[in-house]
Motif scaffolding. Sequence first.
Motif, PDB file in Angstrom:
ATOM      1  N   UNK A  57     -60.037  72.997 -75.051  1.00 28.44           N
ATOM      2  CA  UNK A  57     -58.979  71.553 -75.984  1.00 28.44           C
ATOM      3  C   UNK A  57     -59.796  72.769 -77.506  1.00 28.44           C
ATOM      4  N   UNK A  58     -60.371  73.363 -77.884  1.00 29.69           N
ATOM      5  CA  UNK A  58     -60.905  73.958 -78.734  1.00 29.69           C
ATOM      6  C   UNK A  58     -60.178  75.660 -79.243  1.00 29.69           C
ATOM      7  N   UNK A  59     -60.192  75.763 -77.713  1.00 27.54           N
ATOM      8  CA  UNK A  59     -58.979  77.433 -78.246  1.00 27.54           C
ATOM      9  C   UNK A  59     -57.631  76.903 -78.527  1.00 27.54           C
ATOM     10  N   UNK A  60     -57.625  75.833 -77.926  1.00 26.27           N
ATOM     11  CA  UNK A  60     -56.686  75.545 -78.747  1.00 26.27           C
ATOM     12  C   UNK A  60     -56.127  74.681 -79.759  1.00 26.27           C
ATOM     13  N   UNK A  61     -57.095  73.968 -80.009  1.00 23.47           N
ATOM     14  CA  UNK A  61     -57.140  73.878 -81.770  1.00 23.47           C
ATOM     15  C   UNK A  61     -56.968  75.034 -83.224  1.00 23.47           C
ATOM     16  N   UNK A  62     -57.911  76.031 -82.332  1.00 18.66           N
ATOM     17  CA  UNK A  62     -57.638  77.680 -82.385  1.00 18.66           C
ATOM     18  C   UNK A  62     -56.217  77.901 -83.158  1.00 18.66           C
ATOM     19  N   UNK A  63     -55.525  77.761 -81.799  1.00 17.79           N
ATOM     20  CA  UNK A  63     -54.048  78.704 -81.716  1.00 17.79           C
ATOM     21  C   UNK A  63     -53.096  77.705 -82.608  1.00 17.79           C
ATOM     22  N   UNK A  64     -53.146  76.772 -82.973  1.00 15.44           N
ATOM     23  CA  UNK A  64     -52.800  75.626 -83.586  1.00 15.44           C
ATOM     24  C   UNK A  64     -52.979  76.514 -85.355  1.00 15.44           C
ATOM     25  N   UNK A  65     -54.095  76.752 -85.424  1.00 20.20           N
ATOM     26  CA  UNK A  65     -54.653  76.795 -86.768  1.00 20.20           C
ATOM     27  C   UNK A  65     -54.049  78.501 -87.547  1.00 20.20           C
ATOM     28  N   UNK A  66     -52.985  78.531 -86.565  1.00 21.73           N
ATOM     29  CA  UNK A  66     -52.751  80.459 -86.441  1.00 21.73           C
ATOM     30  C   UNK A  66     -51.383  80.301 -87.434  1.00 21.73           C
ATOM     31  N   UNK A 105     -50.115  68.869 -88.071  1.00 21.82           N
ATOM     32  CA  UNK A 105     -51.053  67.719 -87.437  1.00 21.82           C
ATOM     33  C   UNK A 105     -49.844  66.430 -87.250  1.00 21.82           C
ATOM     34  N   UNK A 106     -49.571  66.543 -88.328  1.00 22.09           N
ATOM     35  CA  UNK A 106     -48.657  65.063 -88.573  1.00 22.09           C
ATOM     36  C   UNK A 106     -47.871  65.013 -87.557  1.00 22.09           C
ATOM     37  N   UNK A 107     -47.321  65.879 -87.350  1.00 21.61           N
ATOM     38  CA  UNK A 107     -45.681  66.805 -86.090  1.00 21.61           C
ATOM     39  C   UNK A 107     -46.196  66.176 -84.702  1.00 21.61           C
ATOM     40  N   UNK A 108     -47.673  67.137 -84.675  1.00 22.79           N
ATOM     41  CA  UNK A 108     -48.293  66.984 -83.314  1.00 22.79           C
ATOM     42  C   UNK A 108     -47.955  68.670 -83.107  1.00 22.79           C
ATOM     43  N   UNK A 109     -47.993  69.705 -83.735  1.00 22.62           N
ATOM     44  CA  UNK A 109     -48.041  71.049 -83.630  1.00 22.62           C
ATOM     45  C   UNK A 109     -49.373  71.180 -83.562  1.00 22.62           C
TER      46      UNK A 109
END
Length: 109
Positions: A57-66, A105-109
């Motif tokens: 989950x942490x690493x997926x969140x990192x991806x979302x921040x790219x 975040x609001x659109x779920x990405x």
Amino acid sequence: MMIAMKVVVSALVVTAVTVISKQHPGIGGWIAALPIVSLLSATWLVAEHQPATEISTFLVSVLKGLVPTALLLVLVVTFLRKGWPFAGALGCAIVIWGASSFVLQRIGL
């Protein structure tokens, strides 16, 4: 003891990137772009016996921040090349980074 070790190792990484960047800005920038922080953080989570699902989950969140982070960097470079002062370029880019992070975040990405 673990917190002290994290602080020391993390500070050494940041210091090393800064020292290298003074002599070789291109190499320093490339090193700074490596996933050092995210992988180091994941390593600390493993060392603290966090479950694989939490690390994932942490690493997926990192991806979302790219995407927002890449946008921030492009904007800072663009503003600097247009003659903006660094503080103004960074401040404006941070605001846009925050807005883009919120929207994604609001659109779920």
